[in-house]
Design a protein around this motif. Structure first.
Motif, PDB file in Angstrom:
ATOM      1  N   LYS A 192     -41.258  10.284  -5.978  1.00 50.10           N
ATOM      2  CA  LYS A 192     -42.120   9.455  -5.145  1.00 50.10           C
ATOM      3  C   LYS A 192     -43.312  10.286  -4.684  1.00 50.10           C
ATOM      4  O   LYS A 192     -43.142  11.364  -4.099  1.00 50.10           O
ATOM      5  CB  LYS A 192     -41.351   8.909  -3.941  1.00 50.10           C
ATOM      6  N   THR A 193     -44.500   9.795  -4.965  1.00 53.50           N
ATOM      7  CA  THR A 193     -45.710  10.520  -4.604  1.00 53.50           C
ATOM      8  C   THR A 193     -46.310   9.916  -3.341  1.00 53.50           C
ATOM      9  O   THR A 193     -46.152   8.725  -3.056  1.00 53.50           O
ATOM     10  CB  THR A 193     -46.720  10.462  -5.757  1.00 53.50           C
ATOM     11  N   LEU A 194     -47.033  10.758  -2.599  1.00 55.36           N
ATOM     12  CA  LEU A 194     -47.497  10.363  -1.272  1.00 55.36           C
ATOM     13  C   LEU A 194     -48.990  10.085  -1.194  1.00 55.36           C
ATOM     14  O   LEU A 194     -49.493   9.779  -0.115  1.00 55.36           O
ATOM     15  CB  LEU A 194     -47.121  11.462  -0.264  1.00 55.36           C
ATOM     16  N   SER A 195     -49.704  10.198  -2.295  1.00 55.91           N
ATOM     17  CA  SER A 195     -51.136   9.930  -2.277  1.00 55.91           C
ATOM     18  C   SER A 195     -51.613   9.634  -3.683  1.00 55.91           C
ATOM     19  O   SER A 195     -50.931   9.949  -4.673  1.00 55.91           O
ATOM     20  CB  SER A 195     -51.906  11.138  -1.721  1.00 55.91           C
ATOM     21  N   THR A 196     -52.794   9.046  -3.783  1.00 59.14           N
ATOM     22  CA  THR A 196     -53.366   8.763  -5.105  1.00 59.14           C
ATOM     23  C   THR A 196     -53.675  10.064  -5.835  1.00 59.14           C
ATOM     24  O   THR A 196     -53.553  10.137  -7.059  1.00 59.14           O
ATOM     25  CB  THR A 196     -54.643   7.924  -4.966  1.00 59.14           C
ATOM     26  N   THR A 197     -54.070  11.096  -5.104  1.00 62.56           N
ATOM     27  CA  THR A 197     -54.334  12.396  -5.728  1.00 62.56           C
ATOM     28  C   THR A 197     -53.073  12.948  -6.368  1.00 62.56           C
ATOM     29  O   THR A 197     -53.086  13.406  -7.512  1.00 62.56           O
ATOM     30  CB  THR A 197     -54.859  13.395  -4.685  1.00 62.56           C
ATOM     31  N   GLU A 198     -51.983  12.876  -5.630  1.00 62.73           N
ATOM     32  CA  GLU A 198     -50.730  13.423  -6.141  1.00 62.73           C
ATOM     33  C   GLU A 198     -50.240  12.661  -7.361  1.00 62.73           C
ATOM     34  O   GLU A 198     -49.763  13.262  -8.334  1.00 62.73           O
ATOM     35  CB  GLU A 198     -49.670  13.400  -5.038  1.00 62.73           C
ATOM     36  N   VAL A 199     -50.338  11.350  -7.341  1.00 63.89           N
ATOM     37  CA  VAL A 199     -49.834  10.575  -8.473  1.00 63.89           C
ATOM     38  C   VAL A 199     -50.662  10.845  -9.728  1.00 63.89           C
ATOM     39  O   VAL A 199     -50.131  10.940 -10.840  1.00 63.89           O
ATOM     40  CB  VAL A 199     -49.797   9.063  -8.132  1.00 63.89           C
ATOM     41  N   GLU A 200     -51.968  11.017  -9.576  1.00 65.09           N
ATOM     42  CA  GLU A 200     -52.818  11.340 -10.724  1.00 65.09           C
ATOM     43  C   GLU A 200     -52.529  12.763 -11.211  1.00 65.09           C
ATOM     44  O   GLU A 200     -52.549  13.043 -12.411  1.00 65.09           O
ATOM     45  CB  GLU A 200     -54.292  11.215 -10.343  1.00 65.09           C
ATOM     46  N   TYR A 201     -52.249  13.654 -10.280  1.00 63.49           N
ATOM     47  CA  TYR A 201     -51.954  15.054 -10.598  1.00 63.49           C
ATOM     48  C   TYR A 201     -50.665  15.149 -11.417  1.00 63.49           C
ATOM     49  O   TYR A 201     -50.601  15.831 -12.434  1.00 63.49           O
ATOM     50  CB  TYR A 201     -51.836  15.828  -9.287  1.00 63.49           C
ATOM     51  N   VAL A 202     -49.642  14.448 -10.977  1.00 61.22           N
ATOM     52  CA  VAL A 202     -48.360  14.450 -11.693  1.00 61.22           C
ATOM     53  C   VAL A 202     -48.515  13.818 -13.076  1.00 61.22           C
ATOM     54  O   VAL A 202     -47.947  14.306 -14.063  1.00 61.22           O
ATOM     55  CB  VAL A 202     -47.284  13.707 -10.865  1.00 61.22           C
ATOM     56  N   ALA A 203     -49.288  12.749 -13.168  1.00 62.41           N
ATOM     57  CA  ALA A 203     -49.524  12.108 -14.466  1.00 62.41           C
ATOM     58  C   ALA A 203     -50.232  13.063 -15.422  1.00 62.41           C
ATOM     59  O   ALA A 203     -49.905  13.123 -16.617  1.00 62.41           O
ATOM     60  CB  ALA A 203     -50.348  10.841 -14.273  1.00 62.41           C
ATOM     61  N   ALA A 204     -51.205  13.817 -14.899  1.00 63.22           N
ATOM     62  CA  ALA A 204     -51.939  14.776 -15.731  1.00 63.22           C
ATOM     63  C   ALA A 204     -51.017  15.856 -16.275  1.00 63.22           C
ATOM     64  O   ALA A 204     -51.187  16.336 -17.408  1.00 63.22           O
ATOM     65  CB  ALA A 204     -53.078  15.399 -14.927  1.00 63.22           C
ATOM     66  N   ILE A 205     -50.018  16.237 -15.476  1.00 63.28           N
ATOM     67  CA  ILE A 205     -49.060  17.262 -15.916  1.00 63.28           C
ATOM     68  C   ILE A 205     -48.258  16.763 -17.114  1.00 63.28           C
ATOM     69  O   ILE A 205     -48.076  17.466 -18.102  1.00 63.28           O
ATOM     70  CB  ILE A 205     -48.115  17.634 -14.758  1.00 63.28           C
ATOM     71  N   GLU A 206     -47.761  15.526 -17.030  1.00 64.14           N
ATOM     72  CA  GLU A 206     -46.983  14.969 -18.139  1.00 64.14           C
ATOM     73  C   GLU A 206     -47.847  14.857 -19.398  1.00 64.14           C
ATOM     74  O   GLU A 206     -47.387  15.135 -20.505  1.00 64.14           O
ATOM     75  CB  GLU A 206     -46.427  13.597 -17.756  1.00 64.14           C
ATOM     76  N   ALA A 207     -49.099  14.461 -19.224  1.00 60.68           N
ATOM     77  CA  ALA A 207     -50.009  14.362 -20.368  1.00 60.68           C
ATOM     78  C   ALA A 207     -50.296  15.733 -20.953  1.00 60.68           C
ATOM     79  O   ALA A 207     -50.388  15.894 -22.184  1.00 60.68           O
ATOM     80  CB  ALA A 207     -51.308  13.681 -19.946  1.00 60.68           C
ATOM     81  N   ALA A 208     -50.439  16.741 -20.100  1.00 60.82           N
ATOM     82  CA  ALA A 208     -50.716  18.097 -20.568  1.00 60.82           C
ATOM     83  C   ALA A 208     -49.557  18.640 -21.402  1.00 60.82           C
ATOM     84  O   ALA A 208     -49.764  19.295 -22.435  1.00 60.82           O
ATOM     85  CB  ALA A 208     -50.999  19.013 -19.384  1.00 60.82           C
ATOM     86  N   LYS A 209     -48.323  18.361 -20.976  1.00 61.14           N
ATOM     87  CA  LYS A 209     -47.154  18.823 -21.731  1.00 61.14           C
ATOM     88  C   LYS A 209     -47.131  18.191 -23.123  1.00 61.14           C
ATOM     89  O   LYS A 209     -46.849  18.855 -24.122  1.00 61.14           O
ATOM     90  CB  LYS A 209     -45.869  18.490 -20.967  1.00 61.14           C
ATOM     91  N   GLU A 210     -47.444  16.895 -23.168  1.00 54.42           N
ATOM     92  CA  GLU A 210     -47.496  16.205 -24.461  1.00 54.42           C
ATOM     93  C   GLU A 210     -48.621  16.756 -25.327  1.00 54.42           C
ATOM     94  O   GLU A 210     -48.453  16.954 -26.534  1.00 54.42           O
ATOM     95  CB  GLU A 210     -47.695  14.698 -24.235  1.00 54.42           C
ATOM     96  N   ALA A 211     -49.768  17.022 -24.719  1.00 49.53           N
ATOM     97  CA  ALA A 211     -50.923  17.533 -25.461  1.00 49.53           C
ATOM     98  C   ALA A 211     -50.636  18.903 -26.066  1.00 49.53           C
ATOM     99  O   ALA A 211     -50.985  19.172 -27.226  1.00 49.53           O
ATOM    100  CB  ALA A 211     -52.139  17.596 -24.542  1.00 49.53           C
ATOM    101  N   ILE A 212     -49.989  19.764 -25.302  1.00 47.27           N
ATOM    102  CA  ILE A 212     -49.679  21.106 -25.800  1.00 47.27           C
ATOM    103  C   ILE A 212     -48.709  21.033 -26.973  1.00 47.27           C
ATOM    104  O   ILE A 212     -48.869  21.707 -27.996  1.00 47.27           O
ATOM    105  CB  ILE A 212     -49.119  21.974 -24.661  1.00 47.27           C
ATOM    106  N   TRP A 213     -47.675  20.195 -26.823  1.00 47.60           N
ATOM    107  CA  TRP A 213     -46.719  20.044 -27.927  1.00 47.60           C
ATOM    108  C   TRP A 213     -47.397  19.493 -29.184  1.00 47.60           C
ATOM    109  O   TRP A 213     -47.183  19.997 -30.291  1.00 47.60           O
ATOM    110  CB  TRP A 213     -45.576  19.118 -27.499  1.00 47.60           C
ATOM    111  N   LEU A 214     -48.227  18.477 -29.023  1.00 46.14           N
ATOM    112  CA  LEU A 214     -48.933  17.917 -30.171  1.00 46.14           C
ATOM    113  C   LEU A 214     -49.883  18.935 -30.792  1.00 46.14           C
ATOM    114  O   LEU A 214     -50.072  18.966 -32.013  1.00 46.14           O
ATOM    115  CB  LEU A 214     -49.717  16.666 -29.753  1.00 46.14           C
TER     116      LEU A 214
END
Length: 420
Positions: free
Chosen positions: A302-324
């Motif tokens: 559970k995220t507490l702000s719009t900044t945090e939710v975008e930050y967490v989403a970017a992390i998941e995308a970064a992990k996928e990008a590195i693997w690809l």
């Protein structure tokens, strides 16, 4: 190519016995059992033993197993660009790719000496996906038109009136658990509706070639075991959308300005789930202008702000990008720094700067992984306007005009014509 009687090839490591088949036992030997030396269909070990046998054979032929995807085998046959033979395996179905056709024929011959094989020729269909090529134009489509038609026929939607988006805006406040039936009688009536079957059928379509319905399916799949009428209406709406877009699929263009470049888009929608108040996050990765991986799901934390939710989403995308990036580099397409487009300026700032304040103290160390990969130059987070973020439709309801524009830019297009 296809392997005949796949699971009969593996050798067993365990000592396993079975009853004699009917009609096999000789008189006076009915009490005897058979000891299995090789795997059979129905054994839990069979898939593993087949894969082990196939892996050992491919390595004996000079192939190396990909470090990033164990179903991909690679063999360097020349020092030129794309001087590789690539074999992709899915249980017993395989695709073989090489720049030189003679190399493909060599692999076919090698496989046929070890296994009983079906040579299905030039790849036109794999795992229900249809492959269409425009050789002169350097374009390739992946579609599931025939599968989509069968799904519509199965649920009597082939003559339905098509709609323009996977979910209408009026479902925004209706896809909630409060619309699930509470008494046993209503639950019994709703259980007769083929809801779960419809969702599962659409899920396969989404996983293979239709990322445009990812968000809609994420919303309706939560109610598989206890659905209300409004949830079934939402599923029917998705089917109506598929009716109008049966011929759509993924387009990959060799002449795209990003033909060899891996690019990602990431987005999120803060606390919009009506049941849990969790946030929806998504990313979509493109190569050759077309989507190659995508994801739309509720965040686990559970995220507490719009900044945090975008930050967490970017992390998941970064992990996928590195693997690809690692996987495509193995296949002869080194990527360097991979660009991810995000529409949150505050999330970009947080990822790029080693700042600490009371507002972000609670963010787990795990999620600061993004700072490390940005500082190392593996991933580049770049600002994009919200209206231009192609992942926008994976997290929320958006108007038809915006949805159609994003869909076209992601090259989810009909095979016979391109949208403007």
């Amino acid at each position: 190519m296809d392997v005949v009687t796949t699971f009969l090839y593996g050798l067993l490591d365990e000592e396993i016995f079975m009853r004699q088949p009917l009609g096999f036992a000789r008189k006076g030997q009915e009490s005897l059992v058979c000891r299995l030396l090789k795997s059979l269909y129905g054994l839990k070990q069979s898939p593993r033993q087949w894969n082990k046998w196939f892996d050992e054979f491919m390595k004996s032929q000079g192939f190396a197993r990909s470090m990033e995807d164990p179903c991909v085998y690679l063999k360097q046959v020349s020092i030129e660009v794309f001087g590789l033979v690539i074999l992709v395996l899915y249980v017993d179905d395989m695709l073989i790719d090489a720049k030189d056709k003679s190399e493909v024929e060599k692999v076919k011959t090698q496989l046929s000496t070890e296994f009983s094989m079906k040579d299905l020729g030039f790849a036109k269909r794999i795992l229900g996906m249809e492959i269409h090529r425009d050789v002169k134009g350097g374009r390739l489509w992946l579609t599931q038109g025939n599968y989509a038609r069968k799904v519509l026929e199965r649920f009597n939607m082939l003559d339905a009136k098509p709609v323009g988006t996977p979910l209408a805006n009026h479902f925004k406040h209706q896809l909630s658990a409060k619309f699930c039936p509470l008494d046993a009688t209503k639950k019994g009536l709703m259980s007769k509706i083929p809801y779960e079957s419809a969702v599962d059928s659409l899920m396969y379509l989404m996983v293979c070639t239709r990322p445009d319905i990812a968000y809609a399916l994420g919303k309706v799949s939560k109610y598989n075991t206890n659905l209300g009428k409004v949830h079934w209406e939402a599923v029917k709406w998705i089917l109506w959308y598929i009716k109008g877009t049966m011929g759509y699929g993924l387009l990959f263009d060799a002449h795209s300005h990003q033909a060899r470049t891996l690019v990602g888009f990431v987005d999120s929608d803060y606390a919009q789930d009506l049941d849990t108040r969790r946030s929806t996050m998504d990313y979509v990765m493109t190569l050759g202008g077309g989507c190659i991986t995508w994801r739309s799901l509720l965040q686990k934390c559970k995220t507490l702000s719009t900044t945090e939710v975008e930050y967490v989403a970017a992390i998941e995308a970064a992990k996928e990008a590195i693997w690809l990036g690692w996987l495509t580099s193995e296949m002869g397409l080194p990527q360097g720094c991979i660009t991810l487009y995000c529409d949150s300026q505050s999330a970009l700032y947080l990822a790029a700067n080693q700042v600490m304040s009371s507002k972000i103290k609670h963010i787990d160390v795990l999620y600061h992984f993004i700072r490390q990969v940005v500082s190392e130059g593996k991933v580049k987070l770049q600002k994009v306007a919200g209206t231009l973020n192609l992942a926008d439709g994976f997290t929320k309801y958006i108007p038809l005009e915006s949805f159609s524009s994003h869909r076209a830019k992601l090259q989810i297009l009909p095979m016979d014509k391109e949208e403007s």
